[in-house]
Design a protein around this motif. Structure first.
Motif, PDB file in Angstrom:
ATOM      1  N   UNK A  44      -3.585  -2.214   1.416  1.00  0.00           N
ATOM      2  CA  UNK A  44      -2.792  -3.794   0.919  1.00  0.00           C
ATOM      3  C   UNK A  44      -3.843  -4.036   0.532  1.00  0.00           C
ATOM      4  N   UNK A  45      -4.498  -4.687   1.639  1.00  0.00           N
ATOM      5  CA  UNK A  45      -6.142  -5.809   1.070  1.00  0.00           C
ATOM      6  C   UNK A  45      -6.931  -4.964   0.131  1.00  0.00           C
ATOM      7  N   UNK A  46      -7.701  -3.708   0.239  1.00  0.00           N
ATOM      8  CA  UNK A  46      -8.050  -2.804  -0.600  1.00  0.00           C
ATOM      9  C   UNK A  46      -7.613  -2.885  -1.684  1.00  0.00           C
ATOM     10  N   UNK A  47      -6.509  -3.374  -2.045  1.00  0.00           N
ATOM     11  CA  UNK A  47      -5.540  -3.336  -3.401  1.00  0.00           C
ATOM     12  C   UNK A  47      -5.994  -4.754  -3.881  1.00  0.00           C
ATOM     13  N   UNK A  48      -5.610  -5.668  -3.066  1.00  0.00           N
ATOM     14  CA  UNK A  48      -5.987  -7.128  -3.624  1.00  0.00           C
ATOM     15  C   UNK A  48      -6.963  -7.306  -3.991  1.00  0.00           C
TER      16      UNK A  48
ATOM     17  N   UNK B 185       2.101  10.289   5.171  1.00  0.00           N
ATOM     18  CA  UNK B 185       2.783  11.452   4.162  1.00  0.00           C
ATOM     19  C   UNK B 185       3.681   9.569   3.934  1.00  0.00           C
ATOM     20  N   UNK B 186       3.492   9.464   4.344  1.00  0.00           N
ATOM     21  CA  UNK B 186       4.379   7.680   4.524  1.00  0.00           C
ATOM     22  C   UNK B 186       2.894   7.353   3.067  1.00  0.00           C
TER      23      UNK B 186
ATOM     24  N   UNK C 228       3.184   1.575  -2.710  1.00  0.00           N
ATOM     25  CA  UNK C 228       2.544   2.002  -3.445  1.00  0.00           C
ATOM     26  C   UNK C 228       0.890   1.039  -3.309  1.00  0.00           C
ATOM     27  N   UNK C 229       0.506   1.147  -2.984  1.00  0.00           N
ATOM     28  CA  UNK C 229      -1.192   0.691  -2.609  1.00  0.00           C
ATOM     29  C   UNK C 229      -1.981   1.244  -2.835  1.00  0.00           C
TER      30      UNK C 229
ATOM     31  N   UNK D  65      -4.216   1.455  -6.387  1.00  0.00           N
ATOM     32  CA  UNK D  65      -5.830   1.352  -6.099  1.00  0.00           C
ATOM     33  C   UNK D  65      -6.439   2.229  -6.936  1.00  0.00           C
ATOM     34  N   UNK D  66      -5.462   3.618  -7.273  1.00  0.00           N
ATOM     35  CA  UNK D  66      -6.468   4.675  -8.128  1.00  0.00           C
ATOM     36  C   UNK D  66      -6.069   3.956  -9.588  1.00  0.00           C
TER      37      UNK D  66
END
Length: 155
Positions: free
Chosen positions: A81-85, A113-114, A120-121, A125-126
């Motif tokens: 989540x931090x990377x996505x933000x 898998x989770x 959805x992070x 990101x991708x």
């Protein structure tokens, strides 16, 4: 110029890091520039190859577990989540560009898998990288062959 790459996913122990390292070695022998990007903040596989970009330079599961008092799965979700933000990954990918050309990038993704089912992070990101760099990715989903031999292990 668009960015091309492979996103390697699969369960823990399926050989994702080994596959990524082998793919990068193959591309190197073919004299094609390749950059291995580690997106697993809990990665313990060292020595296979050097990561061009390593998410652990931005955030690591061990530090998050200690600082946020989370378990391993919660810390992994928090890290992504931090990377996505942030813009950290996009800035790092931008620095890979040479002579108006990007190397072929190989994303070594976490195996939990989770992260693909309940969070959805990683997808975000991708998607952000795809939009920012007009990227074209292929996906490789690796599975341990022993799991394929037993039909009851499919679920």
């Amino acid at each position: 110029m668009p960015l091309y790459g492979a996103v390697v996913v699969g369960p823990p122990g399926a050989g994702k890091s080994t596959f990524c390292a082998g793919l990068c070695r193959y591309l190197s022998l073919a004299e094609r520039p390749c950059a291995l990007i580690n997106l697993d903040p809990a990665c313990e596989g060292e020595g296979l190859t050097k990561f061009a970009i390593d998410v652990r330079d931005f955030v690591s599961v061990d530090a998050v577990m200690k600082d946020q008092k989370l378990g391993p799965n919660g810390a992994l979700r928090y890290c992504l989540e931090q990377l996505w933000k942030s813009n950290w990954l996009k800035d790092q990918i931008t620095s890979l560009e040479e002579d108006d050309c990007f190397p072929y990038v190989v994303f070594d993704c976490p195996g939990q898998t989770e992260l693909y089912v309940h969070d959805f992070s990683l997808r975000g990101i991708l998607d952000d990288v795809r939009r920012e760099f007009d990227a074209r990715f292929t996906a490789a989903h690796l599975v341990d062959v022993a799991q394929c031999a037993v039909p009851t292990s499919y679920v």
